[in-house]
Design a protein around this motif. Structure first.
Motif, PDB file in Angstrom:
ATOM      1  N   ASP A  26       0.824  -1.211   0.000  1.00 14.74           N
ATOM      2  CA  ASP A  26       0.000   0.000   0.000  1.00 14.74           C
ATOM      3  C   ASP A  26       0.856   1.258   0.000  1.00 14.74           C
ATOM      4  O   ASP A  26       0.592   2.200  -0.742  1.00 14.74           O
ATOM      5  CB  ASP A  26      -0.912   0.036   1.238  1.00 14.74           C
ATOM      6  CG  ASP A  26      -2.056  -0.952   1.130  1.00 14.74           C
ATOM      7  OD1 ASP A  26      -2.291  -1.486   0.030  1.00 14.74           O
ATOM      8  OD2 ASP A  26      -2.702  -1.199   2.163  1.00 14.74           O
ATOM      9  N   CYS A  27       1.860   1.284   0.859  1.00 11.11           N
ATOM     10  CA  CYS A  27       2.695   2.490   0.969  1.00 11.11           C
ATOM     11  C   CYS A  27       3.993   2.158   1.695  1.00 11.11           C
ATOM     12  O   CYS A  27       3.984   1.893   2.904  1.00 11.11           O
ATOM     13  CB  CYS A  27       1.961   3.588   1.731  1.00 11.11           C
ATOM     14  SG  CYS A  27       3.001   5.056   1.994  1.00 11.11           S
ATOM     15  N   PRO A  28       5.131   2.194   0.984  1.00 11.35           N
ATOM     16  CA  PRO A  28       6.409   1.880   1.635  1.00 11.35           C
ATOM     17  C   PRO A  28       6.732   2.793   2.817  1.00 11.35           C
ATOM     18  O   PRO A  28       7.301   2.336   3.808  1.00 11.35           O
ATOM     19  CB  PRO A  28       7.424   2.059   0.495  1.00 11.35           C
ATOM     20  CG  PRO A  28       6.639   1.743  -0.749  1.00 11.35           C
ATOM     21  CD  PRO A  28       5.269   2.326  -0.486  1.00 11.35           C
ATOM     22  N   ARG A 248      -6.614   7.313   0.061  1.00  9.88           N
ATOM     23  CA  ARG A 248      -6.663   6.424   1.229  1.00  9.88           C
ATOM     24  C   ARG A 248      -5.824   6.956   2.391  1.00  9.88           C
ATOM     25  O   ARG A 248      -5.899   6.451   3.505  1.00  9.88           O
ATOM     26  CB  ARG A 248      -6.173   5.025   0.844  1.00  9.88           C
ATOM     27  CG  ARG A 248      -7.191   4.244   0.039  1.00  9.88           C
ATOM     28  CD  ARG A 248      -6.716   2.855  -0.254  1.00  9.88           C
ATOM     29  NE  ARG A 248      -5.465   2.854  -1.010  1.00  9.88           N
ATOM     30  CZ  ARG A 248      -4.828   1.773  -1.404  1.00  9.88           C
ATOM     31  NH1 ARG A 248      -5.311   0.600  -1.112  1.00  9.88           N
ATOM     32  NH2 ARG A 248      -3.713   1.861  -2.091  1.00  9.88           N
ATOM     33  N   CYS A 249      -4.993   7.983   2.114  1.00 10.22           N
ATOM     34  CA  CYS A 249      -4.161   8.538   3.191  1.00 10.22           C
ATOM     35  C   CYS A 249      -5.013   9.096   4.333  1.00 10.22           C
ATOM     36  O   CYS A 249      -4.527   9.236   5.457  1.00 10.22           O
ATOM     37  CB  CYS A 249      -3.253   9.629   2.642  1.00 10.22           C
ATOM     38  SG  CYS A 249      -1.995   9.012   1.507  1.00 10.22           S
ATOM     39  N   GLY A 250      -6.275   9.426   4.034  1.00 19.55           N
ATOM     40  CA  GLY A 250      -7.147   9.919   5.097  1.00 19.55           C
ATOM     41  C   GLY A 250      -7.324   8.912   6.221  1.00 19.55           C
ATOM     42  O   GLY A 250      -7.667   9.275   7.347  1.00 19.55           O
ATOM     43  N   TRP A 251      -7.076   7.627   5.927  1.00 24.01           N
ATOM     44  CA  TRP A 251      -7.224   6.572   6.929  1.00 24.01           C
ATOM     45  C   TRP A 251      -5.890   6.176   7.562  1.00 24.01           C
ATOM     46  O   TRP A 251      -5.843   5.269   8.395  1.00 24.01           O
ATOM     47  CB  TRP A 251      -7.832   5.313   6.287  1.00 24.01           C
ATOM     48  CG  TRP A 251      -9.145   5.572   5.647  1.00 24.01           C
ATOM     49  CD1 TRP A 251      -9.401   5.682   4.311  1.00 24.01           C
ATOM     50  CD2 TRP A 251     -10.402   5.774   6.300  1.00 24.01           C
ATOM     51  NE1 TRP A 251     -10.722   5.929   4.098  1.00 24.01           N
ATOM     52  CE2 TRP A 251     -11.366   5.985   5.307  1.00 24.01           C
ATOM     53  CE3 TRP A 251     -10.802   5.787   7.648  1.00 24.01           C
ATOM     54  CZ2 TRP A 251     -12.701   6.225   5.600  1.00 24.01           C
ATOM     55  CZ3 TRP A 251     -12.130   6.015   7.943  1.00 24.01           C
ATOM     56  CH2 TRP A 251     -13.070   6.231   6.918  1.00 24.01           C
ATOM     57  N   CYS A 252      -4.808   6.836   7.173  1.00 21.98           N
ATOM     58  CA  CYS A 252      -3.470   6.405   7.637  1.00 21.98           C
ATOM     59  C   CYS A 252      -3.192   6.929   9.040  1.00 21.98           C
ATOM     60  O   CYS A 252      -3.360   8.119   9.325  1.00 21.98           O
ATOM     61  CB  CYS A 252      -2.404   6.915   6.660  1.00 21.98           C
ATOM     62  SG  CYS A 252      -0.732   6.512   7.191  1.00 21.98           S
ATOM     63  N   ASP A 253      -2.712   6.029   9.904  1.00 26.81           N
ATOM     64  CA  ASP A 253      -2.392   6.407  11.284  1.00 26.81           C
ATOM     65  C   ASP A 253      -1.222   7.382  11.361  1.00 26.81           C
ATOM     66  O   ASP A 253      -1.013   8.018  12.392  1.00 26.81           O
ATOM     67  CB  ASP A 253      -2.040   5.146  12.091  1.00 26.81           C
ATOM     68  CG  ASP A 253      -3.264   4.330  12.454  1.00 26.81           C
ATOM     69  OD1 ASP A 253      -4.363   4.915  12.543  1.00 26.81           O
ATOM     70  OD2 ASP A 253      -3.123   3.102  12.618  1.00 26.81           O
ATOM     71  N   HIS A 257       2.491  12.807  10.115  1.00 26.29           N
ATOM     72  CA  HIS A 257       3.937  12.862   9.893  1.00 26.29           C
ATOM     73  C   HIS A 257       4.259  12.894   8.401  1.00 26.29           C
ATOM     74  O   HIS A 257       5.418  12.729   8.027  1.00 26.29           O
ATOM     75  CB  HIS A 257       4.618  11.629  10.494  1.00 26.29           C
ATOM     76  CG  HIS A 257       4.250  11.382  11.918  1.00 26.29           C
ATOM     77  ND1 HIS A 257       4.595  12.229  12.941  1.00 26.29           N
ATOM     78  CD2 HIS A 257       3.519  10.380  12.486  1.00 26.29           C
ATOM     79  CE1 HIS A 257       4.103  11.768  14.085  1.00 26.29           C
ATOM     80  NE2 HIS A 257       3.446  10.650  13.828  1.00 26.29           N
ATOM     81  N   CYS A 258       3.265  13.082   7.549  1.00 18.48           N
ATOM     82  CA  CYS A 258       3.464  12.859   6.121  1.00 18.48           C
ATOM     83  C   CYS A 258       2.843  13.994   5.298  1.00 18.48           C
ATOM     84  O   CYS A 258       1.629  13.979   5.032  1.00 18.48           O
ATOM     85  CB  CYS A 258       2.833  11.510   5.754  1.00 18.48           C
ATOM     86  SG  CYS A 258       3.002  11.091   4.026  1.00 18.48           S
ATOM     87  N   PRO A 259       3.646  14.963   4.880  1.00 20.14           N
ATOM     88  CA  PRO A 259       3.085  16.094   4.124  1.00 20.14           C
ATOM     89  C   PRO A 259       2.412  15.647   2.820  1.00 20.14           C
ATOM     90  O   PRO A 259       1.353  16.168   2.453  1.00 20.14           O
ATOM     91  CB  PRO A 259       4.319  16.967   3.823  1.00 20.14           C
ATOM     92  CG  PRO A 259       5.389  16.501   4.739  1.00 20.14           C
ATOM     93  CD  PRO A 259       5.079  15.096   5.134  1.00 20.14           C
TER      94      PRO A 259
HETATM   95  S1  SF4 Z   1      -0.296   9.394   4.706  1.00 21.97           S
HETATM   96 FE1  SF4 Z   1       1.807   9.153   3.964  1.00 21.97          FE
HETATM   97  S2  SF4 Z   1       2.562   7.352   5.035  1.00 21.97           S
HETATM   98 FE2  SF4 Z   1       0.344   7.313   5.195  1.00 21.97          FE
HETATM   99  S3  SF4 Z   1      -0.327   6.073   3.469  1.00 21.97           S
HETATM  100 FE3  SF4 Z   1      -0.354   8.211   2.796  1.00 21.97          FE
HETATM  101  S4  SF4 Z   1       1.637   8.542   1.812  1.00 21.97           S
HETATM  102 FE4  SF4 Z   1       1.781   6.692   3.040  1.00 21.97          FE
END
Ligand code: SF4
Length: 300
Positions: A26-28, A248-253, A257-259
């Protein structure tokens, strides 16, 4: 974990769970923050939908642990009530409304189960390995149906599911391989049991389709090992583990920390996915039945 390669040199196995592999796919960057960064960066607030899922899973597991004569629908509702997890909800009122809705799901689901059945495993950990990979995971329920093992995974999300979700699930396929090898029994059928709609989405793998999932998992593991090596060799964190921003970043914990992730997605309240009007179920609500399961079952 190490084993000997053909040349007698130790070969390091990559130990993982299906969710660890999925995290990298999904996201490295999210993978790095979850599994490599220590201390782990602070996560966002707990999600109400995770509390809902855990509450339902715990209640169903506890229901099967009851003596046969106490396995009733009312008992399942009682277990859900006593173990209800309230983290992430907007307020008590929303938590209660969600609990009442989930009680209905559980009650209707359990009413269709045969309390005389005895699953062969509940939240059972299974594991297997290949030449490069050691994978383990915990299965919600493992059934024995006429000598064949069946992997059952409970789902409580709002989105409706289809047989494609079951067929495409790498986690379910890896569980099937691991269960079959751990218990030395055939295991090809995997099922998603979606509580909100009372539907079962089953798929029966072939040896080839399981092998394909396993090869894909080995490929992801090889990518992770290579990225980790690049980091150790001096690459920057983002060179080795780049972000993969999407809606999907809206659901990322780790969104805070991720601009790139913040730019790609709107911030979500922790309760957004349970904030449906009371009484509004996903379309197509139907009781779980074995006929539903068999009609959804396909081979491939
Ligand atoms: S918010 Fe950043 S770390 Fe989280 S899934 Fe998106 S790109 Fe990846």
């Amino acid at each position: 974990m190490q084993q000997l390669g053909f040349d007698g040199m130790p070969t390091r196995l990559f130990s993982c769970t299906p969710s660890r592999l999925a995290s990298y796919s999904d996201c490295p960057r999210r993978y790095r923050m979850t599994y490599l960064d220590r201390p782990t960066p602070p996560r966002g607030a707990p999600w109400a939908h995770n509390s809902l899922g855990a509450s339902v899973h715990n209640a169903l597991r506890a229901w099967w642990d009851l003596p046969r004569d106490r396995r009733t629908a009312a008992a399942a509702v009682g277990l859900l009530r006593s173990g209800w997890i309230t983290d992430g909800y907007r307020d008590r009122e929303q938590s209660e409304a969600t609990r009442v809705r989930a009680s209905r799901w559980v009650e209707e689901y359990v009413a269709e189960l045969d309390p005389d059945d005895e699953p062969i495993g509940l939240e059972r950990t299974v594991a297997t390995r290949t030449d490069t990979l050691a994978v383990s995971g915990r299965i919600d329920r493992l059934d024995d149906r006429d000598g064949e093992l069946v992997v059952v995974d409970y789902k409580t999300g709002r989105s409706e599911l289809s047989t494609d979700d079951t067929r495409g699930s790498q986690a379910l396929a890896l569980y099937a391989v691991a269960a079959g090898r751990t218990l030395r029994r055939p295991c090809h059928t995997v099922e998603l049991h979606h509580l909100p709609t009372g539907t079962v989405h089953a798929f029966t793998h072939t040896e080839e389709s399981l092998a394909r999932h396993l090869r894909r998992a080995e490929g992801t593991a090889a990518d992770i090992v290579a990225a980790t090596g690049r980091l150790a060799a001096g690459a920057t964190q983002d060179e080795a583990f780049p972000p993969a921003p999407s809606t999907r970043c809206g659901w990322c914990d780790f969104r805070r920390h991720c601009p790139e992730g913040r730019a790609a997605s709107a911030e979500k309240e922790p309760w957004v996915s349970v904030a449906v009007a009371e009484g509004q179920e996903p379309a197509g609500h139907a009781r779980t039945s074995s006929s539903t399961a068999s009609s959804a079952r396909t081979h491939g």
